[in-house]
Design a protein around this motif. Sequence first.
Motif, short mmCIF file in Angstrom:
data_model
loop_
_atom_site.label_atom_id
_atom_site.label_comp_id
_atom_site.label_asym_id
_atom_site.label_seq_id
_atom_site.Cartn_x
_atom_site.Cartn_y
_atom_site.Cartn_z
N GLN A 33 52.50 32.65 33.36
CA GLN A 33 52.79 33.31 34.63
C GLN A 33 52.97 32.26 35.74
O GLN A 33 53.86 32.36 36.56
CB GLN A 33 51.66 34.27 35.02
N LEU A 34 52.11 31.24 35.73
CA LEU A 34 52.20 30.18 36.73
C LEU A 34 53.47 29.35 36.54
O LEU A 34 54.13 28.97 37.51
CB LEU A 34 50.98 29.26 36.65
N ALA A 35 53.83 29.08 35.29
CA ALA A 35 54.99 28.24 34.99
C ALA A 35 56.32 28.95 35.23
O ALA A 35 57.36 28.31 35.32
CB ALA A 35 54.92 27.75 33.55
N ALA A 36 56.27 30.27 35.35
CA ALA A 36 57.50 31.04 35.51
C ALA A 36 58.21 30.72 36.82
O ALA A 36 59.37 31.05 37.00
CB ALA A 36 57.21 32.53 35.42
N GLY A 37 57.50 30.08 37.75
CA GLY A 37 58.12 29.68 39.00
C GLY A 37 58.36 30.84 39.95
O GLY A 37 59.13 30.73 40.89
N VAL A 38 57.70 31.97 39.71
CA VAL A 38 57.86 33.12 40.58
C VAL A 38 57.23 32.79 41.92
O VAL A 38 56.11 32.28 41.99
CB VAL A 38 57.18 34.37 39.97
N LYS A 39 57.94 33.02 42.99
CA LYS A 39 57.44 32.72 44.33
C LYS A 39 56.56 33.88 44.79
O LYS A 39 57.05 34.90 45.26
CB LYS A 39 58.59 32.52 45.32
N LEU A 40 55.26 33.71 44.62
CA LEU A 40 54.32 34.73 45.05
C LEU A 40 53.63 34.26 46.31
O LEU A 40 53.06 33.18 46.34
CB LEU A 40 53.27 34.99 43.97
N THR A 41 53.69 35.04 47.35
CA THR A 41 52.98 34.66 48.57
C THR A 41 51.52 35.05 48.47
O THR A 41 50.65 34.34 48.96
CB THR A 41 53.62 35.33 49.80
N THR A 42 51.23 36.18 47.87
CA THR A 42 49.84 36.60 47.67
C THR A 42 49.73 37.33 46.35
O THR A 42 50.59 38.12 46.03
CB THR A 42 49.36 37.55 48.78
N PRO A 43 48.70 37.16 45.63
CA PRO A 43 47.77 36.05 45.68
C PRO A 43 48.21 34.97 44.71
O PRO A 43 48.92 35.26 43.75
CB PRO A 43 46.48 36.69 45.17
N PRO A 44 47.80 33.75 44.92
CA PRO A 44 48.09 32.75 43.91
C PRO A 44 47.40 33.14 42.60
O PRO A 44 46.19 33.38 42.58
CB PRO A 44 47.50 31.47 44.48
N ILE A 45 48.16 33.23 41.54
CA ILE A 45 47.62 33.66 40.25
C ILE A 45 46.50 32.74 39.81
O ILE A 45 45.55 33.17 39.16
CB ILE A 45 48.75 33.70 39.20
N SER A 46 46.58 31.48 40.20
CA SER A 46 45.57 30.51 39.77
C SER A 46 44.18 30.84 40.30
O SER A 46 43.18 30.34 39.78
CB SER A 46 45.97 29.11 40.20
N ARG A 47 44.09 31.69 41.32
CA ARG A 47 42.78 32.03 41.89
C ARG A 47 42.10 33.20 41.18
O ARG A 47 40.95 33.52 41.46
CB ARG A 47 42.92 32.32 43.39
N LEU A 48 42.78 33.84 40.23
CA LEU A 48 42.12 34.85 39.39
C LEU A 48 41.30 34.10 38.36
O LEU A 48 41.84 33.36 37.54
CB LEU A 48 43.16 35.70 38.66
N LYS A 49 39.99 34.24 38.40
CA LYS A 49 39.10 33.50 37.51
C LYS A 49 38.52 34.44 36.46
O LYS A 49 37.78 35.37 36.79
CB LYS A 49 37.96 32.85 38.29
N LEU A 50 38.88 34.21 35.20
CA LEU A 50 38.39 35.04 34.10
C LEU A 50 36.89 34.87 33.95
O LEU A 50 36.39 33.75 33.82
CB LEU A 50 39.12 34.66 32.81
N GLN A 51 36.15 35.98 33.96
CA GLN A 51 34.70 35.97 33.85
C GLN A 51 34.21 36.52 32.52
O GLN A 51 33.18 36.09 32.00
CB GLN A 51 34.06 36.80 34.98
N MET A 52 34.93 37.53 31.97
CA MET A 52 34.43 38.19 30.77
C MET A 52 35.57 38.78 29.96
O MET A 52 36.56 39.25 30.51
CB MET A 52 33.47 39.33 31.17
N ILE A 53 35.41 38.73 28.64
CA ILE A 53 36.31 39.40 27.71
C ILE A 53 35.45 40.29 26.83
O ILE A 53 34.49 39.82 26.22
CB ILE A 53 37.09 38.41 26.82
N GLU A 54 35.80 41.58 26.76
CA GLU A 54 35.05 42.51 25.93
C GLU A 54 36.01 43.27 25.02
O GLU A 54 36.70 44.18 25.47
CB GLU A 54 34.29 43.52 26.81
N PRO A 55 36.09 42.90 23.73
CA PRO A 55 36.91 43.69 22.81
C PRO A 55 36.37 45.12 22.75
O PRO A 55 35.16 45.33 22.68
CB PRO A 55 36.74 42.97 21.47
N THR A 56 37.27 46.09 22.81
CA THR A 56 36.84 47.49 22.83
C THR A 56 37.23 48.26 21.57
O THR A 56 36.93 49.43 21.44
CB THR A 56 37.41 48.23 24.06
N GLY A 57 37.91 47.60 20.65
CA GLY A 57 38.27 48.25 19.40
C GLY A 57 38.91 47.26 18.45
O GLY A 57 39.41 46.22 18.86
N SER A 58 38.83 47.57 17.16
CA SER A 58 39.47 46.72 16.17
C SER A 58 39.95 47.57 15.00
O SER A 58 39.45 48.67 14.77
CB SER A 58 38.52 45.63 15.68
#
Length: 170
Positions: A33-58
């Motif tokens: 997403q960052l490398a796509a070069g999309v000009k985003l004024t808000t919010p910078p995607i880099s500021r989304l910080k992954l905190q948790m991953i929870e698989p909900t099915g398999s």
Amino acid sequence: MTAAAAAAVVVTTQSVVSDAELVRRADQCQKEQLAAGVKLTTPPISRLKLQMIEPTGSKGDRITGVRLVFSFKVEPSDCNTWGTIHGGCVFTMCNVAGKIATAVVAGGARNIVSTDLTTNYLSGVPVGSTVSVEMECLRTTKAIGFLRGSIKDAKGDLCYVCVQNVSFEL
């Protein structure tokens, strides 16, 4: 994502896919997403910080659903004239979080595009707040992902909800 940051991500349940692979999928999608070069004024995607991953099915050797939780600190550039987070910022966060959740479930997914994204704005979040962005990939088919998400303030109160569908290629 650095090795230390990846180690800080909490994977909440045993999964048929390794914890490291789940984090790698999320990180790879965010980098794309960052490398796509999309000009985003808000919010910078880099500021989304992954905190948790929870698989909900398999099913067999693959996961069929996942819940991701990100944190995001609201800065003045993310806000409207009333000093609360701008609707476009909310929309972008939901869009990106949904694409990352899809990439985690559908390992190898590329060209992930939102086909439908509905957001509901329940209450504003002021500048300086840290919000929790939660996105759940409910199901994927061979080319479509179905998602729902929310953004909560620091007290855990629901501020925004979204429903999203994406298409992708494997």
